[in-house]
Design a protein around this motif. Structure first.
Motif, PDB file in Angstrom:
ATOM      1  N   VAL A 164      -9.868  -2.053  -4.512  1.00  0.00           N
ATOM      2  CA  VAL A 164      -8.993  -2.849  -3.744  1.00  0.00           C
ATOM      3  C   VAL A 164      -8.076  -1.868  -2.882  1.00  0.00           C
ATOM      4  CG1 VAL A 164      -7.275  -4.627  -4.276  1.00  0.00           C
ATOM      5  CG2 VAL A 164      -9.032  -4.583  -5.525  1.00  0.00           C
ATOM      6  N   THR A 165      -7.920  -2.308  -1.855  1.00  0.00           N
ATOM      7  CA  THR A 165      -7.093  -1.589  -0.816  1.00  0.00           C
ATOM      8  C   THR A 165      -5.521  -1.872  -0.984  1.00  0.00           C
ATOM      9  OG1 THR A 165      -8.750  -1.574   0.642  1.00  0.00           O
ATOM     10  CG2 THR A 165      -6.466  -1.060   1.529  1.00  0.00           C
ATOM     11  N   ASP A 166      -4.665  -0.834  -1.363  1.00  0.00           N
ATOM     12  CA  ASP A 166      -3.242  -0.970  -1.369  1.00  0.00           C
ATOM     13  C   ASP A 166      -2.573  -0.031  -0.750  1.00  0.00           C
ATOM     14  OD1 ASP A 166      -0.417  -1.043  -2.150  1.00  0.00           O
ATOM     15  OD2 ASP A 166      -1.324  -2.311  -4.118  1.00  0.00           O
ATOM     16  N   ASN A 167      -1.793  -0.085   0.295  1.00  0.00           N
ATOM     17  CA  ASN A 167      -1.093   0.802   1.332  1.00  0.00           C
ATOM     18  C   ASN A 167       0.143   1.715   0.587  1.00  0.00           C
ATOM     19  OD1 ASN A 167      -3.037   0.435   3.340  1.00  0.00           O
ATOM     20  ND2 ASN A 167      -1.771  -1.050   4.160  1.00  0.00           N
ATOM     21  N   ARG A 168       0.365   0.896  -0.494  1.00  0.00           N
ATOM     22  CA  ARG A 168       1.745   1.705  -1.229  1.00  0.00           C
ATOM     23  C   ARG A 168       1.144   2.450  -2.474  1.00  0.00           C
ATOM     24  NH1 ARG A 168       5.059  -3.787  -2.326  1.00  0.00           N
ATOM     25  NH2 ARG A 168       2.711  -4.573  -2.877  1.00  0.00           N
ATOM     26  N   MET A 169       1.820   3.363  -2.749  1.00  0.00           N
ATOM     27  CA  MET A 169       1.606   4.010  -4.133  1.00  0.00           C
ATOM     28  C   MET A 169       1.401   3.258  -5.276  1.00  0.00           C
ATOM     29  SD  MET A 169       3.838   7.744  -3.768  1.00  0.00           S
ATOM     30  CE  MET A 169       5.215   6.824  -3.073  1.00  0.00           C
ATOM     31  N   VAL A 170       0.620   3.530  -6.297  1.00  0.00           N
ATOM     32  CA  VAL A 170       0.416   2.615  -7.239  1.00  0.00           C
ATOM     33  C   VAL A 170       0.530   3.418  -8.460  1.00  0.00           C
ATOM     34  CG1 VAL A 170      -1.327   1.099  -5.940  1.00  0.00           C
ATOM     35  CG2 VAL A 170      -2.173   3.158  -7.401  1.00  0.00           C
ATOM     36  N   PHE A 171       1.145   2.714  -9.679  1.00  0.00           N
ATOM     37  CA  PHE A 171       1.191   3.197 -10.727  1.00  0.00           C
ATOM     38  C   PHE A 171       0.731   2.297 -11.762  1.00  0.00           C
ATOM     39  CE2 PHE A 171       5.268   1.552 -10.009  1.00  0.00           C
ATOM     40  CZ  PHE A 171       5.819   1.271 -11.357  1.00  0.00           C
ATOM     41  N   SER A 172       0.636   2.454 -13.199  1.00  0.00           N
ATOM     42  CA  SER A 172       0.064   1.454 -14.321  1.00  0.00           C
ATOM     43  C   SER A 172       1.152   1.465 -15.137  1.00  0.00           C
ATOM     44  CB  SER A 172      -1.230   2.036 -14.665  1.00  0.00           C
ATOM     45  OG  SER A 172      -1.418   1.026 -15.890  1.00  0.00           O
ATOM     46  N   GLN A 186      -5.725   5.912  -4.260  1.00  0.00           N
ATOM     47  CA  GLN A 186      -4.695   5.157  -3.288  1.00  0.00           C
ATOM     48  C   GLN A 186      -3.868   6.258  -2.957  1.00  0.00           C
ATOM     49  OE1 GLN A 186      -5.703   3.691  -6.029  1.00  0.00           O
ATOM     50  NE2 GLN A 186      -6.069   1.451  -6.144  1.00  0.00           N
ATOM     51  N   ASN A 187      -3.216   7.040  -3.815  1.00  0.00           N
ATOM     52  CA  ASN A 187      -2.220   7.858  -3.668  1.00  0.00           C
ATOM     53  C   ASN A 187      -2.589   9.172  -3.121  1.00  0.00           C
ATOM     54  OD1 ASN A 187      -0.742   5.954  -5.155  1.00  0.00           O
ATOM     55  ND2 ASN A 187      -0.732   6.964  -7.092  1.00  0.00           N
ATOM     56  N   LYS A 188      -3.424   9.106  -2.062  1.00  0.00           N
ATOM     57  CA  LYS A 188      -3.906  10.248  -1.502  1.00  0.00           C
ATOM     58  C   LYS A 188      -2.488  11.024  -0.672  1.00  0.00           C
ATOM     59  CE  LYS A 188      -8.705   9.281  -1.077  1.00  0.00           C
ATOM     60  NZ  LYS A 188      -9.798   9.038  -0.316  1.00  0.00           N
ATOM     61  N   SER A 189      -1.556   9.813  -0.109  1.00  0.00           N
ATOM     62  CA  SER A 189      -0.402  10.538   0.573  1.00  0.00           C
ATOM     63  C   SER A 189       0.422  11.610  -0.397  1.00  0.00           C
ATOM     64  CB  SER A 189       0.437   9.658   0.912  1.00  0.00           C
ATOM     65  OG  SER A 189       1.031   8.541  -0.004  1.00  0.00           O
ATOM     66  N   ILE A 190       0.211  11.475  -1.701  1.00  0.00           N
ATOM     67  CA  ILE A 190       1.250  12.430  -2.377  1.00  0.00           C
ATOM     68  C   ILE A 190       0.726  13.947  -2.293  1.00  0.00           C
ATOM     69  CG2 ILE A 190       2.002  13.044  -4.912  1.00  0.00           C
ATOM     70  CD1 ILE A 190       1.596  10.091  -5.518  1.00  0.00           C
ATOM     71  N   ARG A 191       1.750  14.737  -1.790  1.00  0.00           N
ATOM     72  CA  ARG A 191       1.428  16.073  -1.561  1.00  0.00           C
ATOM     73  C   ARG A 191       2.072  16.877  -2.653  1.00  0.00           C
ATOM     74  NH1 ARG A 191       3.467  14.019   3.119  1.00  0.00           N
ATOM     75  NH2 ARG A 191       5.349  15.275   2.746  1.00  0.00           N
ATOM     76  N   GLU A 192       3.369  16.449  -3.271  1.00  0.00           N
ATOM     77  CA  GLU A 192       4.069  17.188  -4.136  1.00  0.00           C
ATOM     78  C   GLU A 192       4.814  16.320  -5.098  1.00  0.00           C
ATOM     79  OE1 GLU A 192       7.665  20.382  -4.133  1.00  0.00           O
ATOM     80  OE2 GLU A 192       7.280  19.196  -2.524  1.00  0.00           O
ATOM     81  N   LEU A 193       4.769  16.618  -6.414  1.00  0.00           N
ATOM     82  CA  LEU A 193       5.345  15.735  -7.486  1.00  0.00           C
ATOM     83  C   LEU A 193       6.523  16.727  -8.257  1.00  0.00           C
ATOM     84  CD1 LEU A 193       2.652  13.544  -9.124  1.00  0.00           C
ATOM     85  CD2 LEU A 193       4.299  12.933  -7.445  1.00  0.00           C
ATOM     86  N   VAL A 239       8.984  12.553  -5.160  1.00  0.00           N
ATOM     87  CA  VAL A 239       7.535  12.536  -4.592  1.00  0.00           C
ATOM     88  C   VAL A 239       7.844  12.842  -2.979  1.00  0.00           C
ATOM     89  CG1 VAL A 239       5.689  10.867  -3.911  1.00  0.00           C
ATOM     90  CG2 VAL A 239       6.952  10.361  -5.950  1.00  0.00           C
ATOM     91  N   ASN A 240       6.993  13.890  -2.819  1.00  0.00           N
ATOM     92  CA  ASN A 240       7.007  14.482  -1.443  1.00  0.00           C
ATOM     93  C   ASN A 240       8.471  14.862  -1.035  1.00  0.00           C
ATOM     94  OD1 ASN A 240       4.315  14.215  -1.309  1.00  0.00           O
ATOM     95  ND2 ASN A 240       4.456  12.298  -0.096  1.00  0.00           N
ATOM     96  N   GLY A 241       9.236  15.335  -1.984  1.00  0.00           N
ATOM     97  CA  GLY A 241      10.472  15.646  -1.770  1.00  0.00           C
ATOM     98  C   GLY A 241      11.757  14.555  -1.850  1.00  0.00           C
ATOM     99  N   LYS A 242      11.243  13.356  -2.110  1.00  0.00           N
ATOM    100  CA  LYS A 242      12.080  12.100  -2.022  1.00  0.00           C
ATOM    101  C   LYS A 242      12.588  11.688  -3.321  1.00  0.00           C
ATOM    102  CE  LYS A 242      11.415  10.498   2.902  1.00  0.00           C
ATOM    103  NZ  LYS A 242      11.150   9.306   3.648  1.00  0.00           N
ATOM    104  N   ALA A 243      13.570  11.349  -3.697  1.00  0.00           N
ATOM    105  CA  ALA A 243      13.710  10.685  -4.965  1.00  0.00           C
ATOM    106  C   ALA A 243      13.309   9.264  -5.211  1.00  0.00           C
ATOM    107  CB  ALA A 243      15.429  10.907  -5.543  1.00  0.00           C
ATOM    108  N   MET A 244      12.313   9.018  -5.698  1.00  0.00           N
ATOM    109  CA  MET A 244      11.606   7.860  -5.662  1.00  0.00           C
ATOM    110  C   MET A 244      12.050   7.104  -7.089  1.00  0.00           C
ATOM    111  SD  MET A 244      10.282   7.620  -2.787  1.00  0.00           S
ATOM    112  CE  MET A 244       8.649   6.924  -2.435  1.00  0.00           C
TER     113      MET A 244
END
Length: 243
Positions: free
Chosen positions: A72-80, A95-102, A139-144
Protein backbone atom coordinates in the motif's frame (compact mmCIF):
# COMPACT_ATOMS: atom_id res chain seq x y z
CA UNK A 1 26.11 -20.47 10.73
CA UNK A 2 25.39 -18.48 13.95
CA UNK A 3 22.07 -18.98 15.65
CA UNK A 4 19.39 -16.69 14.25
CA UNK A 5 16.91 -14.90 16.47
CA UNK A 6 13.37 -14.51 15.17
CA UNK A 7 14.04 -10.76 14.83
CA UNK A 8 16.99 -11.48 12.53
CA UNK A 9 14.87 -13.80 10.41
CA UNK A 10 12.07 -11.24 10.29
CA UNK A 11 14.46 -8.57 8.97
CA UNK A 12 15.95 -10.95 6.38
CA UNK A 13 12.55 -12.05 5.06
CA UNK A 14 11.27 -8.48 5.12
CA UNK A 15 14.25 -7.41 3.03
CA UNK A 16 13.61 -10.22 0.57
CA UNK A 17 9.94 -9.20 0.26
CA UNK A 18 10.93 -5.54 -0.24
CA UNK A 19 13.45 -6.48 -2.95
CA UNK A 20 10.97 -8.77 -4.76
CA UNK A 21 12.79 -12.00 -3.99
CA UNK A 22 9.24 -12.89 -2.95
CA UNK A 23 6.96 -10.66 -5.07
CA UNK A 24 3.34 -9.84 -4.15
CA UNK A 25 0.87 -12.75 -4.34
CA UNK A 26 3.61 -15.39 -4.11
CA UNK A 27 3.88 -18.00 -1.37
CA UNK A 28 6.79 -17.96 1.08
CA UNK A 29 8.68 -21.22 1.67
CA UNK A 30 7.08 -23.43 4.30
CA UNK A 31 8.02 -23.46 7.99
CA UNK A 32 10.07 -26.64 7.65
CA UNK A 33 12.10 -25.26 4.73
CA UNK A 34 12.69 -21.95 6.53
CA UNK A 35 13.66 -23.67 9.78
CA UNK A 36 16.27 -25.69 7.88
CA UNK A 37 17.53 -22.60 6.07
CA UNK A 38 18.03 -20.61 9.28
CA UNK A 39 18.88 -23.57 11.58
CA UNK A 40 16.15 -22.69 14.08
CA UNK A 41 12.97 -24.28 15.39
CA UNK A 42 9.66 -23.93 13.60
CA UNK A 43 8.41 -21.92 16.57
CA UNK A 44 11.10 -19.29 15.88
CA UNK A 45 9.99 -19.18 12.24
CA UNK A 46 6.36 -18.72 13.33
CA UNK A 47 7.33 -15.73 15.46
CA UNK A 48 9.12 -14.10 12.52
CA UNK A 49 6.13 -14.73 10.23
CA UNK A 50 3.76 -13.37 12.87
CA UNK A 51 5.78 -10.15 12.96
CA UNK A 52 5.60 -9.88 9.16
CA UNK A 53 1.84 -10.40 9.29
CA UNK A 54 1.37 -7.80 12.02
CA UNK A 55 2.84 -5.22 9.62
CA UNK A 56 0.54 -6.22 6.78
CA UNK A 57 3.26 -7.74 4.60
CA UNK A 58 1.98 -11.32 4.54
CA UNK A 59 -1.08 -13.34 5.47
CA UNK A 60 -1.44 -17.00 6.35
CA UNK A 61 -3.98 -18.84 4.20
CA UNK A 62 -5.02 -22.24 5.49
CA UNK A 63 -4.10 -24.96 3.05
CA UNK A 64 -1.92 -22.67 0.92
CA UNK A 65 0.75 -21.13 3.13
CA UNK A 66 1.99 -17.61 3.80
CA UNK A 67 1.04 -15.23 0.96
CA UNK A 68 2.90 -11.97 0.25
CA UNK A 69 0.36 -9.13 0.11
CA UNK A 70 0.40 -6.30 -2.41
CA UNK A 71 1.97 -3.14 -0.89
CA UNK A 72 0.00 0.00 0.00
CA UNK A 73 1.40 3.41 -0.98
CA UNK A 74 1.79 6.06 1.74
CA UNK A 75 3.85 9.19 1.16
CA UNK A 76 4.39 9.84 4.88
CA UNK A 77 6.75 8.03 7.24
CA UNK A 78 4.98 5.09 8.82
CA UNK A 79 5.30 3.40 12.18
CA UNK A 80 3.42 0.69 14.00
CA UNK A 81 1.80 0.92 17.44
CA UNK A 82 2.78 -2.73 17.88
CA UNK A 83 6.48 -2.02 17.34
CA UNK A 84 8.74 -3.59 19.97
CA UNK A 85 12.02 -3.12 18.13
CA UNK A 86 12.40 0.54 19.04
CA UNK A 87 12.92 3.82 17.22
CA UNK A 88 15.51 2.42 14.81
CA UNK A 89 12.90 0.09 13.36
CA UNK A 90 11.47 3.03 11.39
CA UNK A 91 14.08 2.27 8.74
CA UNK A 92 12.73 -1.26 8.25
CA UNK A 93 9.60 0.04 6.51
CA UNK A 94 10.11 0.30 2.73
CA UNK A 95 7.90 3.43 2.72
CA UNK A 96 10.48 5.21 4.89
CA UNK A 97 13.24 5.36 2.28
CA UNK A 98 13.51 9.13 2.84
CA UNK A 99 15.07 8.51 6.26
CA UNK A 100 18.81 9.16 6.04
CA UNK A 101 19.60 9.56 9.74
CA UNK A 102 17.94 8.72 13.04
CA UNK A 103 19.21 10.15 16.32
CA UNK A 104 18.06 10.33 19.93
CA UNK A 105 18.70 13.03 22.53
CA UNK A 106 18.12 11.97 26.15
CA UNK A 107 16.61 15.00 27.88
CA UNK A 108 15.83 13.33 31.22
CA UNK A 109 17.16 10.19 32.89
CA UNK A 110 16.29 9.79 36.57
CA UNK A 111 14.89 7.37 39.11
CA UNK A 112 11.53 8.22 40.67
CA UNK A 113 9.26 6.63 43.25
CA UNK A 114 5.74 6.03 42.00
CA UNK A 115 3.30 8.22 43.93
CA UNK A 116 -0.48 8.33 43.56
CA UNK A 117 -0.35 10.70 40.57
CA UNK A 118 2.25 8.62 38.72
CA UNK A 119 0.43 5.40 39.63
CA UNK A 120 -2.69 6.71 37.93
CA UNK A 121 -0.64 7.87 34.93
CA UNK A 122 1.43 4.69 34.47
CA UNK A 123 -0.61 1.95 36.21
CA UNK A 124 2.50 1.03 38.23
CA UNK A 125 2.02 0.28 41.93
CA UNK A 126 2.55 2.84 44.69
CA UNK A 127 6.14 2.72 45.92
CA UNK A 128 7.58 1.16 42.76
CA UNK A 129 10.90 2.62 41.65
CA UNK A 130 10.94 3.55 37.97
CA UNK A 131 13.24 5.15 35.45
CA UNK A 132 11.74 8.38 34.13
CA UNK A 133 13.20 8.96 30.68
CA UNK A 134 12.48 11.69 28.15
CA UNK A 135 13.92 11.26 24.67
CA UNK A 136 13.75 13.61 21.70
CA UNK A 137 13.63 11.65 18.45
CA UNK A 138 15.39 13.21 15.48
CA UNK A 139 14.74 12.25 11.85
CA UNK A 140 17.11 13.71 9.26
CA UNK A 141 18.16 16.33 11.82
CA UNK A 142 14.62 17.45 12.69
CA UNK A 143 12.92 16.91 16.05
CA UNK A 144 9.92 14.78 15.08
CA UNK A 145 8.81 13.05 18.30
CA UNK A 146 9.10 13.30 22.08
CA UNK A 147 8.96 10.14 24.20
CA UNK A 148 8.13 10.34 27.90
CA UNK A 149 8.69 6.91 29.43
CA UNK A 150 8.51 5.14 32.75
CA UNK A 151 10.23 1.74 33.09
CA UNK A 152 10.00 -0.39 36.22
CA UNK A 153 13.52 -0.57 37.64
CA UNK A 154 13.07 -4.10 39.02
CA UNK A 155 12.81 -5.40 35.44
CA UNK A 156 16.17 -3.88 34.41
CA UNK A 157 18.06 -2.68 37.50
CA UNK A 158 21.27 -1.74 35.66
CA UNK A 159 19.84 0.40 32.87
CA UNK A 160 22.02 3.42 32.07
CA UNK A 161 21.58 6.70 30.25
CA UNK A 162 23.82 5.32 27.52
CA UNK A 163 21.44 2.38 27.03
CA UNK A 164 18.53 4.85 26.74
CA UNK A 165 20.52 6.84 24.18
CA UNK A 166 20.79 3.73 22.00
CA UNK A 167 17.82 1.34 22.27
CA UNK A 168 16.27 0.09 25.49
CA UNK A 169 14.53 -2.75 23.65
CA UNK A 170 17.83 -3.85 22.14
CA UNK A 171 19.39 -3.67 25.62
CA UNK A 172 16.64 -5.97 26.95
CA UNK A 173 17.35 -8.49 24.18
CA UNK A 174 21.14 -8.25 24.45
CA UNK A 175 21.05 -8.80 28.21
CA UNK A 176 18.38 -11.51 27.87
CA UNK A 177 16.42 -9.87 30.71
CA UNK A 178 12.90 -10.98 29.76
CA UNK A 179 10.63 -11.44 26.79
CA UNK A 180 8.42 -8.59 25.62
CA UNK A 181 5.03 -10.22 25.22
CA UNK A 182 2.28 -7.69 24.57
CA UNK A 183 1.37 -4.01 24.45
CA UNK A 184 -1.81 -2.02 24.90
CA UNK A 185 -1.90 1.20 22.85
CA UNK A 186 -4.14 4.28 22.77
CA UNK A 187 -3.85 6.89 20.00
CA UNK A 188 -5.23 10.44 20.17
CA UNK A 189 -4.53 13.96 18.88
CA UNK A 190 -3.99 16.90 21.26
CA UNK A 191 -3.24 20.61 21.10
CA UNK A 192 0.52 21.11 21.45
CA UNK A 193 1.62 22.75 24.69
CA UNK A 194 4.39 25.33 25.00
CA UNK A 195 7.15 22.79 25.71
CA UNK A 196 6.21 20.58 22.77
CA UNK A 197 6.10 23.64 20.53
CA UNK A 198 9.61 24.58 21.70
CA UNK A 199 11.08 21.08 21.30
CA UNK A 200 9.41 19.75 18.15
CA UNK A 201 9.72 21.12 14.61
CA UNK A 202 5.98 21.74 14.37
CA UNK A 203 6.27 24.77 12.04
CA UNK A 204 2.68 25.97 11.57
CA UNK A 205 1.07 22.96 13.25
CA UNK A 206 -0.62 23.51 16.60
CA UNK A 207 -1.33 19.89 17.48
CA UNK A 208 0.54 16.66 18.10
CA UNK A 209 -0.32 13.03 17.58
CA UNK A 210 -0.22 11.06 20.84
CA UNK A 211 0.48 7.36 21.20
CA UNK A 212 0.41 5.93 24.72
CA UNK A 213 1.71 2.38 25.17
CA UNK A 214 1.63 0.00 28.12
CA UNK A 215 4.05 -2.88 27.53
CA UNK A 216 4.12 -6.27 29.30
CA UNK A 217 6.60 -9.07 29.90
CA UNK A 218 5.64 -12.67 29.12
CA UNK A 219 4.92 -13.13 32.84
CA UNK A 220 2.13 -10.56 32.61
CA UNK A 221 4.10 -7.82 34.37
CA UNK A 222 3.67 -4.24 33.18
CA UNK A 223 7.20 -2.88 32.73
CA UNK A 224 6.78 0.22 30.53
CA UNK A 225 4.46 3.15 30.08
CA UNK A 226 5.47 5.47 27.23
CA UNK A 227 3.67 8.46 25.78
CA UNK A 228 4.96 9.59 22.39
CA UNK A 229 4.07 13.05 21.06
CA UNK A 230 4.78 13.31 17.34
CA UNK A 231 4.21 15.65 14.39
CA UNK A 232 1.02 14.21 12.86
CA UNK A 233 1.41 15.49 9.30
CA UNK A 234 4.73 13.65 8.93
CA UNK A 235 3.74 10.21 10.23
CA UNK A 236 1.14 7.54 9.56
CA UNK A 237 0.24 5.18 12.40
CA UNK A 238 -0.34 1.82 10.75
CA UNK A 239 -2.04 -1.35 11.91
CA UNK A 240 -3.06 -4.61 10.32
CA UNK A 241 -5.96 -6.91 11.24
CA UNK A 242 -6.43 -10.39 9.87
CA UNK A 243 -9.85 -11.97 9.57
Amino acid sequence: MPKNLYSDIYHILKGEIDSDVYPPKTILPGEEELSERFSVTRNTIRRALKKLQSEGLVYTVKGRGVVVLEPVTDNRMVFSAANHFGFQDLTSFPQNKSIRELATKVLTFEEVEIDSELSEQTSFSLGDIAYHIERLRMVNGKAMALDTSYFRKENMPNLSKNDAQKSIYQYIRDEDLFKIAAARSVATVETADERETDLLDLNESNCVGVLKKYVYTDLGSLFECTETKYIPNHFSLVGFESY
